[in-house]
Design a protein around this motif. Structure first.
Motif, PDB file in Angstrom:
ATOM      1  N   ALA A 257     -40.194 -35.509  12.263  1.00  0.00           N
ATOM      2  CA  ALA A 257     -41.394 -35.359  11.403  1.00  0.00           C
ATOM      3  C   ALA A 257     -41.949 -36.441  10.835  1.00  0.00           C
ATOM      4  CB  ALA A 257     -41.243 -34.158  10.411  1.00  0.00           C
ATOM      5  N   PHE A 258     -41.237 -37.406  10.413  1.00  0.00           N
ATOM      6  CA  PHE A 258     -41.670 -38.485   9.788  1.00  0.00           C
ATOM      7  C   PHE A 258     -41.686 -39.890  10.499  1.00  0.00           C
ATOM      8  CE2 PHE A 258     -39.671 -35.687   6.768  1.00  0.00           C
ATOM      9  CZ  PHE A 258     -40.903 -35.274   5.819  1.00  0.00           C
ATOM     10  N   THR A 259     -40.860 -40.057  11.438  1.00  0.00           N
ATOM     11  CA  THR A 259     -40.722 -41.104  11.947  1.00  0.00           C
ATOM     12  C   THR A 259     -42.251 -41.665  12.829  1.00  0.00           C
ATOM     13  OG1 THR A 259     -39.463 -42.362  13.898  1.00  0.00           O
ATOM     14  CG2 THR A 259     -39.879 -39.944  14.336  1.00  0.00           C
TER      15      THR A 259
ATOM     16  N   GLY B  76     -45.200 -34.854   9.389  1.00  0.00           N
ATOM     17  CA  GLY B  76     -44.656 -34.690   8.082  1.00  0.00           C
ATOM     18  C   GLY B  76     -45.312 -35.537   7.119  1.00  0.00           C
ATOM     19  N   ARG B  77     -46.124 -36.520   7.855  1.00  0.00           N
ATOM     20  CA  ARG B  77     -46.600 -37.689   7.045  1.00  0.00           C
ATOM     21  C   ARG B  77     -48.062 -37.319   6.627  1.00  0.00           C
ATOM     22  NH1 ARG B  77     -46.754 -42.382   9.828  1.00  0.00           N
ATOM     23  NH2 ARG B  77     -45.873 -41.468  11.620  1.00  0.00           N
TER      24      ARG B  77
ATOM     25  N   ALA C  58     -39.609 -44.298   7.316  1.00  0.00           N
ATOM     26  CA  ALA C  58     -41.214 -44.065   7.170  1.00  0.00           C
ATOM     27  C   ALA C  58     -41.432 -42.783   6.248  1.00  0.00           C
ATOM     28  CB  ALA C  58     -41.789 -43.854   8.542  1.00  0.00           C
ATOM     29  N   LEU C  59     -40.524 -42.444   5.774  1.00  0.00           N
ATOM     30  CA  LEU C  59     -40.706 -41.156   4.907  1.00  0.00           C
ATOM     31  C   LEU C  59     -41.796 -41.363   3.786  1.00  0.00           C
ATOM     32  CD1 LEU C  59     -39.518 -38.250   3.476  1.00  0.00           C
ATOM     33  CD2 LEU C  59     -38.185 -39.734   2.014  1.00  0.00           C
ATOM     34  N   PRO C  60     -42.788 -40.828   3.506  1.00  0.00           N
ATOM     35  CA  PRO C  60     -43.660 -41.005   2.421  1.00  0.00           C
ATOM     36  C   PRO C  60     -43.228 -41.287   1.020  1.00  0.00           C
ATOM     37  CG  PRO C  60     -44.366 -39.070   3.835  1.00  0.00           C
ATOM     38  CD  PRO C  60     -42.961 -39.371   4.121  1.00  0.00           C
ATOM     39  N   ARG C  61     -43.867 -42.293   0.388  1.00  0.00           N
ATOM     40  CA  ARG C  61     -43.237 -42.734  -0.918  1.00  0.00           C
ATOM     41  C   ARG C  61     -43.337 -41.426  -1.934  1.00  0.00           C
ATOM     42  NH1 ARG C  61     -41.839 -47.355  -3.442  1.00  0.00           N
ATOM     43  NH2 ARG C  61     -40.874 -46.882  -5.794  1.00  0.00           N
ATOM     44  N   ARG C  62     -44.668 -40.840  -1.600  1.00  0.00           N
ATOM     45  CA  ARG C  62     -44.665 -39.738  -2.456  1.00  0.00           C
ATOM     46  C   ARG C  62     -43.627 -38.721  -2.826  1.00  0.00           C
ATOM     47  NH1 ARG C  62     -50.126 -36.756  -0.960  1.00  0.00           N
ATOM     48  NH2 ARG C  62     -49.639 -36.024  -2.741  1.00  0.00           N
TER      49      ARG C  62
ATOM     50  N   LYS D  97     -32.960 -48.483  11.458  1.00  0.00           N
ATOM     51  CA  LYS D  97     -33.387 -48.589  10.195  1.00  0.00           C
ATOM     52  C   LYS D  97     -33.865 -47.301   9.576  1.00  0.00           C
ATOM     53  CE  LYS D  97     -35.898 -52.090   9.599  1.00  0.00           C
ATOM     54  NZ  LYS D  97     -37.143 -53.215   9.489  1.00  0.00           N
ATOM     55  N   ARG D  98     -33.271 -47.078   8.460  1.00  0.00           N
ATOM     56  CA  ARG D  98     -33.320 -45.804   7.815  1.00  0.00           C
ATOM     57  C   ARG D  98     -33.407 -45.893   6.338  1.00  0.00           C
ATOM     58  NH1 ARG D  98     -33.672 -44.337  12.025  1.00  0.00           N
ATOM     59  NH2 ARG D  98     -32.641 -42.712  13.542  1.00  0.00           N
TER      60      ARG D  98
END
Length: 555
Positions: free
Chosen positions: A242-244, A251-252, A337-341, A374-375
């Motif tokens: 959902a974030f990649t 998800g973003r 790419a998980l949102p920083r928020r 990359k994770r």
């Protein structure tokens, strides 16, 4: 839900406080007598119902304990247990089945807690004593701990310095075993690991590899399960799709992030960690929301997988909300790419609940001897001392080329388009590309089973796919269901955490200064390449050889 019914007040209770007039006293007495008659009739009518029997079975030891240990607290326990009998009876008679089940579950939990306490009071808990449990007690405690093992209900052994001899680790979204492999096979850590995963194939693979993994939905389990009281480390690796950037990234979306942030906030309140300056603890009382109620807003997300990031806060806070929890560390792996928020909100709640050190890194497995992968990794520690072991190798650990991993000669090119749908506009497969096999592999995806030599069309095997991620060539990849499951097992490998990176992160968590040497040795053995270092002799790795030898003692 049935109404809660009382059946009178204990001696010296509320009736004596108001000093009612004689006529009022008569009315109150009459009402009480009428209520008692109704309660007795309900109990008689519901007699033999399993839920009522369970409530009665729980009340007996509680009232006995209150008689032997009189106090306001024990009197309250006994009173509530007896009151639950009458409420259950009325709920049975009136057909409130959901409330009946709730009361029976509550009663059985109290009966199990009593049995657990009595067992511990009889002496030191040993494996032999647990094995000798009578069938009834074992069945009750098995239910109480489910889906975790009975032995996890009891405190782990500690040495004479108070250190836990074998820490317990729970891994949510366990997958085929990347994290566990890093702990067990690379670090050689003596820890007790249990994983949870919903994918039957991944569970079968991990089980065949020797790991204990429960096939269950993480969101359907209770983070306040009594068997989790003595867990030291929790690791969570929620799905990243959902974030990649390679997916739709729903998800973003701003709206999705807002929903997730709200649930993270509500989780803190539900666990009792919302700040409140007027409380002696610094926290407001628990909100009263169940974990299902906390999760409910996530149902509106376009991609349900995005909502699983909320488990990153629900589980650690839920585990600490139960009195006596000793959870020390949280470890999370997610898309880079998980949102920083979302990351900031998670850390804010963890810090608020007492995790004093929070850290995050974006790590590429190629630095640790693996393929490009990359994770984002996050950790939180409750201890006052910060971790001191660096998780970055002194020099990047040499990574094998794609050709070295799959056994090809040099000078070849492989296509990563695999079995993808063809774009009618171009006549070519959507996505993918070509890459020199003389370089470390690109990130493995679920379509890797279709990666092929650009000239000969030769494809790679599941063993090759697993090795590209960092698993041994003989890893027992298993499919559950119809067909050969070629894509299913490839997906398992694609979703897994690189074991070498797991070793680095857990090396920092556990304070293992030799994680790098162990990882270099693992990479050298796995791929047969020079990694620039060798593992020193075992006796040289004994960092506490000069300390007094600890002895085993029960916690």
């Amino acid at each position: 839900m049935g109404d809660t019914r009382t059946f009178g007040a204990p001696a010296g209770g509320m009736l004596s406080l108001f000093r009612p007039t004689p006529s009022v006293s008569v009315d109150i007495a009459a009402d009480a007598a009428e209520q008692e008659a109704e309660d007795a009739a309900a109990v008689t009518a519901a007699a033999g119902h399993p839920a009522l029997t369970e409530c009665q079975s729980a009340a007996a030891p509680l009232t006995e304990y209150a008689d032997l240990n009189p106090s306001e607290e024990t009197d309250e326990w006994a009173y509530r247990a007896v009151e639950r009998i009458t409420e259950c009876a009325h709920a049975v008679v009136e057909g409130h089945e959901e409330r009946v089940e709730e009361l029976a579950h509550e009663a059985r939990g109290e009966r199990a807690a009593i049995a657990l306490g009595r067992f511990e009071d009889r002496g030191t808990v040993t494996a032999e004593r647990i094995a000798a449990l009578d069938e009834e007690t074992r069945s009750l405690l098995d239910w109480y701990a489910r889906p975790f093992p009975i032995e996890w209900l009891f405190a782990p052994e500690r040495d004479t310095f108070g250190r836990i001899l074998r820490k317990r680790v729970i891994v949510l979204f366990h997958g085929p075993g990347g994290l566990s492999l890093g702990l067990r096979d690379i670090l050689g850590a003596d820890v007790d690991i249990i994983g949870i995963d919903l994918d039957g194939g991944a569970v079968a693979t991990a089980t065949a590899a020797g790991f204990r993994v429960v096939h269950a939905d993480v969101t359907a389990l209770d983070p306040e399960n009594p068997a989790l009281q003595y867990v030291s480390i929790i690791a969570l690796t929620p799905p990243c799709q959902a974030f990649t950037p390679s997916g739709l990234g729903k998800g973003r979306y701003t709206a999705s992030v807002d929903v997730i942030l709200n649930v993270i906030l509500e989780a803190g309140a539900a666990a009792g960690f919302a700040p409140w300056e007027h409380s002696p603890t610094g926290y407001a009382p628990r909100s009263g929301d169940t974990w299902d109620e906390v999760r409910a807003p996530l149902a509106q997300l376009e991609d349900p997988r995005a909502g699983l990031m909320a488990e990153v806060i629900i589980w650690p806070l839920g585990m600490l909300a139960r009195p006596g929890g000793i959870l020390e560390c949280v470890m999370v792996e997610q898309s880079s790419a998980l949102p920083r928020r979302i990351e900031d909100a998670l850390f804010e709640q963890l810090t608020q609940a007492g995790w004093h050190t929070t850290e995050a890194w974006t790590l590429d497995a190629v630095t640790y001897g693996g393929s490009h992968r990359k994770r984002r990794f996050m950790t939180a520690h409750r201890g006052a001392e910060e971790p001191v072991v660096d998780l970055t190798p002194a020099e990047p650990i040499p990574a094998p080329t794609f050709a070295e991993v799959v056994g090809w000669s040099t000078g070849r090119v492989y296509l990563t388009r695999g079995h993808r749908p063809v774009d009618p506009a171009t006549g070519r497969a959507k996505g993918g590309g070509s890459r020199s096999a003389d370089l470390p592999s690109t990130c493995v995806t679920a379509t890797a089973y279709g990666w092929a030599d650009s000239e000969t069309g030769e494809t790679i095997t599941q063993s090759d796919i697993g090795r590209l991620v960092g698993f041994p060539g003989d890893y027992p990849w298993t499919h559950v269901g119809r067909g050969r499951g070629v894509r299913n097992v490839a997906q398992q490998a694609a979703d897994a955490v690189c074991p070498m990176v797991a070793a680095a992160v857990f090396g920092r968590i556990l304070g293992d200064e030799n994680w790098e040497a162990k990882t270099r040795a693992y990479v050298r053995e796995l791929y047969g390449i020079d990694t620039g270092a060798t593992v020193t002799e075992l006796e040289q790795l004994d960092l506490i050889a000069e300390e007094p030898e600890p002895t085993s003692a029960a916690a």
